[in-house]
Scaffold this motif. Sequence first.
Motif, PDB file in Angstrom:
ATOM      1  N   UNK A  81     -30.165  79.292  24.924  1.00  0.00           N
ATOM      2  CA  UNK A  81     -31.820  79.392  24.951  1.00  0.00           C
ATOM      3  C   UNK A  81     -32.056  80.736  24.539  1.00  0.00           C
ATOM      4  N   UNK A  82     -33.197  80.863  23.890  1.00  0.00           N
ATOM      5  CA  UNK A  82     -33.809  82.226  23.225  1.00  0.00           C
ATOM      6  C   UNK A  82     -33.543  83.292  24.538  1.00  0.00           C
ATOM      7  N   UNK A  83     -33.931  82.930  25.720  1.00  0.00           N
ATOM      8  CA  UNK A  83     -34.098  83.670  26.747  1.00  0.00           C
ATOM      9  C   UNK A  83     -32.671  84.696  26.930  1.00  0.00           C
ATOM     10  N   UNK A  84     -31.509  83.957  26.179  1.00  0.00           N
ATOM     11  CA  UNK A  84     -30.351  84.929  26.410  1.00  0.00           C
ATOM     12  C   UNK A  84     -30.232  85.986  25.377  1.00  0.00           C
ATOM     13  N   UNK A  85     -31.224  85.877  24.219  1.00  0.00           N
ATOM     14  CA  UNK A  85     -30.796  86.980  23.250  1.00  0.00           C
ATOM     15  C   UNK A  85     -30.981  88.574  23.664  1.00  0.00           C
ATOM     16  N   UNK A  86     -32.102  88.541  24.507  1.00  0.00           N
ATOM     17  CA  UNK A  86     -32.196  90.161  24.733  1.00  0.00           C
ATOM     18  C   UNK A  86     -30.921  90.687  25.282  1.00  0.00           C
ATOM     19  N   UNK A  87     -30.162  89.875  26.224  1.00  0.00           N
ATOM     20  CA  UNK A  87     -28.820  90.331  26.993  1.00  0.00           C
ATOM     21  C   UNK A  87     -27.992  90.539  25.916  1.00  0.00           C
ATOM     22  N   UNK A  88     -27.741  89.628  24.971  1.00  0.00           N
ATOM     23  CA  UNK A  88     -26.779  89.834  24.039  1.00  0.00           C
ATOM     24  C   UNK A  88     -26.936  91.002  23.072  1.00  0.00           C
ATOM     25  N   UNK A  89     -28.238  91.139  22.687  1.00  0.00           N
ATOM     26  CA  UNK A  89     -28.515  92.181  22.055  1.00  0.00           C
ATOM     27  C   UNK A  89     -28.407  93.606  22.569  1.00  0.00           C
ATOM     28  N   UNK A  90     -28.539  93.643  23.932  1.00  0.00           N
ATOM     29  CA  UNK A  90     -28.228  94.910  24.511  1.00  0.00           C
ATOM     30  C   UNK A  90     -26.759  95.033  24.483  1.00  0.00           C
ATOM     31  N   UNK A  91     -26.048  94.112  24.766  1.00  0.00           N
ATOM     32  CA  UNK A  91     -24.524  93.975  24.525  1.00  0.00           C
ATOM     33  C   UNK A  91     -24.171  94.739  22.983  1.00  0.00           C
ATOM     34  N   UNK A  92     -24.724  94.042  21.929  1.00  0.00           N
ATOM     35  CA  UNK A  92     -24.451  94.249  20.733  1.00  0.00           C
ATOM     36  C   UNK A  92     -24.552  95.739  20.366  1.00  0.00           C
ATOM     37  N   UNK A  93     -25.792  96.185  20.857  1.00  0.00           N
ATOM     38  CA  UNK A  93     -26.331  97.593  20.689  1.00  0.00           C
ATOM     39  C   UNK A  93     -25.302  98.571  21.293  1.00  0.00           C
ATOM     40  N   UNK A  94     -25.056  98.278  22.317  1.00  0.00           N
ATOM     41  CA  UNK A  94     -24.057  99.141  23.156  1.00  0.00           C
ATOM     42  C   UNK A  94     -22.790  99.390  22.422  1.00  0.00           C
ATOM     43  N   UNK A  95     -22.265  98.024  22.125  1.00  0.00           N
ATOM     44  CA  UNK A  95     -20.700  98.095  21.452  1.00  0.00           C
ATOM     45  C   UNK A  95     -20.927  98.970  20.220  1.00  0.00           C
ATOM     46  N   UNK A  96     -22.006  98.493  19.488  1.00  0.00           N
ATOM     47  CA  UNK A  96     -22.213  99.278  17.905  1.00  0.00           C
ATOM     48  C   UNK A  96     -22.066 100.796  18.597  1.00  0.00           C
ATOM     49  N   UNK A  97     -23.125 101.177  19.246  1.00  0.00           N
ATOM     50  CA  UNK A  97     -23.270 102.568  19.675  1.00  0.00           C
ATOM     51  C   UNK A  97     -21.672 103.275  19.986  1.00  0.00           C
ATOM     52  N   UNK A  98     -20.910 102.587  20.645  1.00  0.00           N
ATOM     53  CA  UNK A  98     -19.891 103.044  20.975  1.00  0.00           C
ATOM     54  C   UNK A  98     -18.921 102.964  19.827  1.00  0.00           C
ATOM     55  N   UNK A  99     -19.152 102.408  18.664  1.00  0.00           N
ATOM     56  CA  UNK A  99     -18.416 102.671  17.596  1.00  0.00           C
ATOM     57  C   UNK A  99     -17.644 101.417  17.142  1.00  0.00           C
ATOM     58  N   UNK A 100     -17.761 100.041  17.619  1.00  0.00           N
ATOM     59  CA  UNK A 100     -17.072  98.809  17.397  1.00  0.00           C
ATOM     60  C   UNK A 100     -18.016  98.074  17.020  1.00  0.00           C
ATOM     61  N   UNK A 101     -17.488  97.042  16.532  1.00  0.00           N
ATOM     62  CA  UNK A 101     -18.208  95.420  16.114  1.00  0.00           C
ATOM     63  C   UNK A 101     -18.190  94.440  17.265  1.00  0.00           C
ATOM     64  N   UNK A 102     -18.951  93.630  17.352  1.00  0.00           N
ATOM     65  CA  UNK A 102     -19.041  92.625  18.332  1.00  0.00           C
ATOM     66  C   UNK A 102     -19.032  91.010  17.932  1.00  0.00           C
ATOM     67  N   UNK A 103     -18.069  90.388  18.516  1.00  0.00           N
ATOM     68  CA  UNK A 103     -18.062  88.988  17.979  1.00  0.00           C
ATOM     69  C   UNK A 103     -18.186  88.270  19.284  1.00  0.00           C
ATOM     70  N   UNK A 104     -19.094  87.081  19.309  1.00  0.00           N
ATOM     71  CA  UNK A 104     -19.117  86.394  20.498  1.00  0.00           C
ATOM     72  C   UNK A 104     -18.363  85.097  20.276  1.00  0.00           C
ATOM     73  N   UNK A 105     -17.566  84.719  21.565  1.00  0.00           N
ATOM     74  CA  UNK A 105     -16.987  83.671  21.568  1.00  0.00           C
ATOM     75  C   UNK A 105     -17.909  82.476  22.003  1.00  0.00           C
ATOM     76  N   UNK A 106     -17.592  81.563  21.317  1.00  0.00           N
ATOM     77  CA  UNK A 106     -18.678  80.308  21.585  1.00  0.00           C
ATOM     78  C   UNK A 106     -17.795  78.847  21.863  1.00  0.00           C
ATOM     79  N   UNK A 107     -18.042  78.118  22.929  1.00  0.00           N
ATOM     80  CA  UNK A 107     -17.282  76.998  23.290  1.00  0.00           C
ATOM     81  C   UNK A 107     -18.178  76.079  24.022  1.00  0.00           C
ATOM     82  N   UNK A 108     -17.763  74.971  23.860  1.00  0.00           N
ATOM     83  CA  UNK A 108     -17.985  73.654  25.020  1.00  0.00           C
ATOM     84  C   UNK A 108     -16.910  73.556  25.688  1.00  0.00           C
TER      85      UNK A 108
END
Length: 703
Positions: A81-108
């Motif tokens: 759901x779109x409601x999960x995007x802000x949390x993921x964005x906070x994670x992506x921003x924080x990882x970028x700020x710390x100098x790395x890249x973020x990959x999200x593992x997806x599964x069912x």
Amino acid sequence: MKTKTFPSLMSPGRIGPMSTSNRIVLPAMDMNVSEHGEIEQTEIDHYVARAAGGAGLIITGACAIAFPYGAASMKEPGLSEDKFIPGLKALADAVHQAGSKLCVQSTHHGKVARVDVANDRPVLAPNKPDYSYDMSALADSTPDELRKMGAATAGKQASYQEMTDEDISWLVSTWADAAERVAKAGADAIEIHVAHGYILGVFLNQRDNKRTDEYGGSLPNRARLACEVISAVKERVGEHLAVLVRVSGEEYGQDGALTLEEAIAASVLFEEAGADAIHVTGWGRNPFNNFTDGPLPSKVGAYLSNAAEIKKHVNVPVIAVGRMLPEISEKAIADGRIDFAAMGRQLLADPELPNKLREGKADQVRPCINCYLCVAENFFDDTPFCAVNPALGNEAVLPLKPASASKHVVVVGAGPAGLESARVLTERGHRVTVIDKSDRLGGTMWFSTMTTPDNESLLRWFKSEVTRLRIAVKLNTPATVESIRALNPDHVIVATGAVRPKPDFPGGDLPNVQTGDTLRAMMLGTATAQEAGAVLSTLGKIGRLSGLTKSPEFVRQFTKYWLPMGKDVVVIGGSLVGLELAEFLAERGRRVTLLHETQQLGLPLAMPRRWTAVKDSLAHGVKIHRNVSIDRITPKSVEWTEGEKTHSAPASMVVYADGTTAAAPLAGELRDAGFTVDVVGDAGEVNYIHGAIHSSWNVVTEL
Ligand SMILES: Cc1cc2nc3c(=O)[nH]c(=O)nc-3n(C[C@H](O)[C@H](O)[C@H](O)COP(=O)(O)O)c2cc1C
Ligand code: SF4
């Protein structure tokens, strides 16, 4: 000593549209801390610590594309759901700020979607399956462990839904929608899980997938669903996100397991479908039997050769995982066998590993000891902790606050509890003196390296920390109130380890009976001939004079050729120490009988390792008897009762590996003499390396 460098591992990398600063990848490891699918700050702190520690790419733990449907846990992050995007964005921003890249593992999670089972929803599968496998290993799980495992599915059994064409279209479009949310959150990559028994991995396997339509049968048919997902994701987000595909290079443990040839053919198809990288893992099909083959291998570089084979057939980068230690990773990348090395548990144990390698401080990397305690928590739907890194899951505690006033602390005992205490206290600005009555660092851990070679890396690390931090150590120094008073401490930490009493059954004091203490004295060369037997004490003396018994590796190898004890050995006590010792002796050609007074062997080893240790002991010919009561030891045998019957086994040597108890009499004496004292490690509560490090940390971070 020549400083190790890792130029290839540290060189920049590229996967599809994503560039990385180096080739070290944090693979997916679920932290199980989300609330209803939302990423929590604890999880962000966890990934940021690894990004700041220098890993070029951070892959999140598995996230559920259709959360809560198809999720393994309600604590798993959702992508539905779109409601999960802000949390993921906070994670992506924080990882970028710390100098790395973020990959999200997806599964069912398909057949292992515990949330579906708990909520009476049928789990998705290619067809009604035959998921029967040998579960006898559960005999070594405690009732509490079984209860916690059962609770993850509310104690319910799975029912299965054979996927219809509609389900298949739903899965593909849901995956693409999830990928779009990952892109909107500003992540750099998405990983599609085609392994570990989750839905796409199950479709790929010929044993699990018996469909007769275009999604079953031939390998291309079995790979079709994964390819459709990859294509859909690539089409939707390929411009923005690198698309990684995780596949088992091989499965283990059952007929019909995926072969390397099939994995190669599938990887070629995945590349054609749009994969920007192939991430090669492995999977033991029976978690109760093969977990230490995969997905968490015990063997160093376990999947490297499979990854290297796959690389020969694809044009996209290949990532290898599975105890990829820095040295083998560097060589494999330098030789062009793989492109990236994913280091999972090593980065749980030490998030700073990449920075330390880059700075030429490889010897300062705190090693993972392959103990499986972290992942055992996942069986219980709980949050991992790390035996050697108490900050895991609590990263905000770092950096540790400096001591408000520097004290002189005397640490009694140079085992893992004493050394961890000394290390942390020194880092925080205290002055520390370690004293130990023996002639070497390591305490019980030194002896554990005989049966558990992985512990030796931790011993080496502690030694190098003692040198780096210039901690004063006095060996061959028994601790008494007087000797401690002479050192004039402000505080004393007692880390003297457990006590190992002699057995109290008839014959317990016969000369053919060894206890943990007499075995140790024998190896150190301090046992009397009477205590250790003349030949054994000779071994100890030779070792002491030559210094060779200071090397655990020497003793391990040497005893393969010469072990001066008779053929028939009875080990009494099958907990961690007794079980591993029984296997060690059987491997060295002894006929070993292991007698255990209760049911579960190997406690407190983490379940997957315990199950493997029991399996390996049996494979080495150890005769195991549970729920026994020992009647007596004679000069040549041990007699016991099992059920209603009495039994006997020949015993030229009896090892009593039971009765290990916490005790710290010195602490009482010191308190009576007016010292302030803390007790840590096995002296306070017997819990081996994990307990030693965590109990010390709890005390010394506050002192
Ligand atoms: C606590 C823990 C959780 C894990 N969770 C996942 C997961 O969510 N998805 C996945 O694909 N692999 C998972 N794994 C497997 C790792 O990604 C990795 O493949 C495995 O640990 C082997 O690598 P290592 O030997 O470097 O630890 C997990 C491993 C651990 C230790
Ligand atoms: S808990 Fe054990 S296996 Fe897991 S990362 Fe820590 S040391 Fe390694």
